[in-house]
Motif scaffolding. Structure first.
Motif, short mmCIF file in Angstrom:
data_model
loop_
_atom_site.label_atom_id
_atom_site.label_comp_id
_atom_site.label_asym_id
_atom_site.label_seq_id
_atom_site.Cartn_x
_atom_site.Cartn_y
_atom_site.Cartn_z
N GLU A 191 36.03 24.40 17.88
CA GLU A 191 36.47 25.80 17.93
C GLU A 191 35.39 26.68 18.55
OE1 GLU A 191 39.28 26.76 17.82
OE2 GLU A 191 39.29 28.90 17.34
N VAL A 192 34.12 26.36 18.25
CA VAL A 192 33.02 27.14 18.83
C VAL A 192 33.05 27.02 20.36
CG1 VAL A 192 30.50 27.31 18.97
CG2 VAL A 192 31.60 26.87 16.76
N GLN A 193 33.25 25.79 20.85
CA GLN A 193 33.29 25.60 22.32
C GLN A 193 34.48 26.32 22.94
OE1 GLN A 193 33.28 21.30 22.22
NE2 GLN A 193 31.08 21.18 22.62
N ARG A 194 35.62 26.26 22.27
CA ARG A 194 36.81 26.95 22.83
C ARG A 194 36.56 28.45 22.92
NH1 ARG A 194 40.51 24.25 18.67
NH2 ARG A 194 40.60 22.15 19.49
N LEU A 195 36.02 29.01 21.84
CA LEU A 195 35.82 30.46 21.83
C LEU A 195 34.73 30.88 22.82
CD1 LEU A 195 36.23 31.17 18.02
CD2 LEU A 195 37.72 31.95 19.88
N GLU A 196 33.77 29.98 23.05
CA GLU A 196 32.72 30.34 23.99
C GLU A 196 33.23 30.27 25.44
OE1 GLU A 196 29.19 27.86 23.92
OE2 GLU A 196 28.35 28.91 25.68
N HIS A 197 33.98 29.21 25.77
CA HIS A 197 34.28 28.99 27.19
C HIS A 197 35.66 29.46 27.66
CE1 HIS A 197 30.54 26.86 27.68
NE2 HIS A 197 30.84 26.05 26.69
N LEU A 198 36.68 29.29 26.83
CA LEU A 198 38.04 29.55 27.35
C LEU A 198 38.25 31.01 27.77
CD1 LEU A 198 40.19 27.22 25.03
CD2 LEU A 198 39.47 26.83 27.39
N PRO A 199 37.85 32.00 26.95
CA PRO A 199 38.07 33.39 27.39
C PRO A 199 37.33 33.70 28.70
CG PRO A 199 37.59 33.33 25.04
CD PRO A 199 37.30 31.95 25.58
N ARG A 200 36.15 33.10 28.89
CA ARG A 200 35.40 33.38 30.12
C ARG A 200 36.06 32.71 31.33
NH1 ARG A 200 29.15 32.63 29.48
NH2 ARG A 200 29.69 30.69 28.43
N ILE A 201 36.75 31.60 31.09
CA ILE A 201 37.53 30.98 32.17
C ILE A 201 38.73 31.87 32.49
CG2 ILE A 201 39.06 29.04 32.74
CD1 ILE A 201 37.18 27.23 31.09
N ALA A 202 39.43 32.31 31.43
CA ALA A 202 40.64 33.14 31.63
C ALA A 202 40.30 34.42 32.38
CB ALA A 202 41.25 33.47 30.28
N ARG A 203 39.12 34.98 32.12
CA ARG A 203 38.73 36.24 32.78
C ARG A 203 37.98 36.00 34.09
NH1 ARG A 203 37.11 37.66 27.31
NH2 ARG A 203 34.95 37.25 27.94
N GLY A 204 37.89 34.76 34.51
CA GLY A 204 37.26 34.45 35.80
C GLY A 204 35.77 34.75 35.83
#
Ligand SMILES: Cc1cc2nc3c(=O)[nH]c(=O)nc-3n(C[C@H](O)[C@H](O)[C@H](O)COP(=O)(O)OP(=O)(O)OC[C@H]3O[C@@H](n4cnc5c(N)ncnc54)[C@H](O)[C@@H]3O)c2cc1C
Length: 393
Positions: A112-125
Motif C-alpha cells: 500500500e505504501v508503494q501504491r500511494l507513493e507511485h500511482l498518483p504521481r504516474i496518474a498526474r504525469g
C-alpha cells in the motif's frame, strides 16, 4: 435509458466541451504526444489544458481507484470513455509506461505504501518511467539476465548493464529486473524500482535507422537502492516480470488499432487523388488498402471482444501474445502502405512539407514493433503452446 447509455451521453458532452479542437487533430510528430516527467514541457496551451482537465477527472487512468489518482470507473464505463475518445479523435492526454506497465503491477503486487507513493504521481504525469529488462545477453531468454543486486541490511547494491532501455535518458525512475540469487535462474530474480538520478546510474543513447534515438544502454555502477523499493518478495520477481510483459504486449498490440493519426486512406487520397467516381485513382493501391482496412476492422472487433472477456475474467492468459503478434504485424503493414501511398513526400527525410520525414521515419520505426516486448517468433511459440496446444511447441 440505461445507466451506461446515460454515461456515454454525458461523457461525449463533456469531451466535446473540454477537449480543445487542436487535441482532436491527427498526431503529426513526437511532440504531439505528452509523456510527462520532471523535465516535461507542454508543446502548446491546448496540450496543457487538455492534460490538466483529464488529470482533474482522473481520466489519465480512468479505471484506477480514485485514491491512487484514477477515475474510479468500472470496466464497462472505461471502455465507453475509450470508444468516445476514439470516435471524436481525442488524443491521449498522457503517454506513459507508468500507466501501461508499472501501474498494473503495483496494483497487483505493490505494498500500500508503494501504491500511494507511485500511482498518483504516474496518474498526474509527474514521474516518467522506463523499463530495465533486456541485457546484452538476455533478450528473448530474459531469465538469463545478470545485473546483480546484493542485499546489505536495508539496501541493495546494483551492478550491471541494461540495453534497449526506451527513453532511459528522459526518464525519472526505472522498474528493473535484477539477479538476487545467482544459483537459480527464474527463481533468483527480483523486481526493484529506483530513481535514475541515483549516483552510479548512467545512460548512453543508441541511434536508430529512423535517425532518432528512443533508447539507450543503461549502466549501473554500485547503485544504492533502498530495500523498501523491492516490489513483492525477494527472488519473487519472475511472476511480476511476466505479469508486466502481458500488459506491455497488450499495449504494443493496440498499435494495430487505428490511432489518432491520419489513416492510410487519407494519406493515399491526398497523394494520389480520386477518379470521377470518387475512388482512389490507383486501383492496385486501392485494393491493398481495402484489404488492409478489412483486417484492421476485424482486429479492432477482436480486441474489443478480448477486452470484454478480460473484464468478465474469462480471457485466455496467453491472449496478450496473440494481440501483440497480430497488432505489431498489422502496424508494419499499415506503414508499408503509408510509404507506398505517400508519393514523393513519403521519401523525404527532412523539411516541413513532409513534416520532417514523418512517414519515412515512422515506417522505419515500425520495423521494431515485431521485436519490442518480445519478438513475433516468440509470440508465435506462446500461441502454439498455450492457445493451440500444439505438440512439441
Ligand atoms: C523499439 C524497441 C524498444 C525496446 N524497448 C525496450 C525497453 O524499454 N526495455 C527493455 O528492457 N527492452 C526493450 N527492448 C528490447 C526487446 O525486449 C528485445 O529486443 C527483445 O526481447 C528481443 O531480444 P533480443 O533483441 O536480445 O533478440 P534475441 O533474443 O537475440 O533474438 C534474435 C532472433 O532470434 C529469434 N529467437 C530467439 N529465441 C527464439 C525462440 N525460442 N524461438 C524462435 N525464435 C527465437 C528472435 O525472434 C529474433 O529473431 C526494445 C526493443 C525494441 C526493438
Amino acid at each position: 435509458m440505461s445507466d451506461i447509455e446515460t454515461f456515454r451521453r454525458e461523457t461525449r458532452a463533456w469531451l466535446l466541451q473540454n477537449c480543445p479542437p487542436e487535441m482532436c487533430q491527427p498526431i503529426r510528430n513526437d511532440e504531439d504526444m505528452y509523456w510527462g516527467g520532471r523535465n516535461a514541457r507542454f508543446q502548446s496551451e491546448a496540450q496543457r489544458l487538455w492534460f490538466e482537465r483529464m488529470v482533474e477527472r482522473g481520466w489519465t487512468v480512468p479505471g484506477w481507484p480514485r485514491v491512487y489518482g484514477g477515475g474510479g470507473l468500472g470496466g464497462e464505463e472505461a471502455a465507453v470513455l475509450q470508444q468516445e475518445m476514439r470516435t471524436l479523435g481525442c488524443r491521449l492526454p498522457l503517454y506513459s509506461f507508468g500507466i501501461w506497465m508499472l501501474g498494473p503491477v503495483l496494483l497487483k503486487y505493490g505494498s500500500e505504501v508503494q501504491r500511494l507513493e507511485h500511482l498518483p504521481r504516474i496518474a498526474r504525469g509527474e514521474i516518467r518511467w522506463c523499463q530495465g529488462y533486456s541485457e546484452p545477453n538476455a533478450g528473448s531468454d530474459l531469465a538469463s539476465l545478470a545485473t546483480r543486486a546484493e542485499l546489505h541490511d536495508d539496501h541493495f547494491i546494483v551492478n550491471g548493464q541494461k540495453i534497449w532501455t526506451s527513453y532511459a535518458n528522459l526518464s525519472d525512475w526505472i522498474f528493473c529486473l535484477v539477479r538476487t540469487d545467482s544459483a537459480r535462474k527464474q527463481a533468483g530474480i527480483s523486481f526493484v524500482l529506483f530513481d535514475m538520478q541515483t549516483p552510479g546510474v548512467s545512460t548512453r543513447p543508441t541511434l536508430l535507422i529512423s535517425g532518432k534515438s528512443p533508447f539507450c544502454e543503461t549502466f549501473f555502477d554500485n547503485v544504492k537502492v533502498p530495500r523498501e523499493n523491492l516490489v513483492g518478495e525477494l527472488d519473487g520477481g519472475w511472476s511480476i516480470a511476466k505479469y508486466l510483459l502481458a500488459h506491455e504486449r497488450e499495449m504494443i498490440g493496440n498499435i494495430g488499432n487505428p490511432a489518432e493519426a491520419k489513416t492510410v486512406g487519407q494519406v493515399a487520397v491526398e497523394a494520389v487523388g480520386l477518379d470521377p467516381q470518387g475512388r482512389l485513382l490507383d486501383p492496385d493501391l486501392r485494393s491493398q488498402i481495402a484489404s488492409f482496412e478489412v483486417d484492421e476492422a476485424a482486429f479492432a472487433a477482436w480486441t474489443e471482444m478480448t477486452g470484454d472477456l478480460a473484464r468478465r475474467r474469462e480471457g485466455h492468459p496467453a491472449i496478450s501474445s496473440a494481440l501483440k503478434y497480430y497488432g505489431a504485424e498489422l502496424n508494419k503493414r499499415r506503414w508499408e502502405l503509408m510509404a507506398a501511398s505517400g508519393g514523393a513526400d513519403a521519401l523525404e527525410w527532412e523539411g516541413s512539407r513532409s513534416n520532417e520525414g514523418m512517414i519515412a521515419r515512422t515506417w522505419l520505426r515500425t520495423k521494431g514493433n515485431s521485436i519490442e516486448g518480445g519478438t513475433s517468433e516468440v509470440q508465435l511459440n506462446v500461441v502454439a503452446k498455450h492457445i493451440l496446444g500444439l505438440p512439441g511447441a
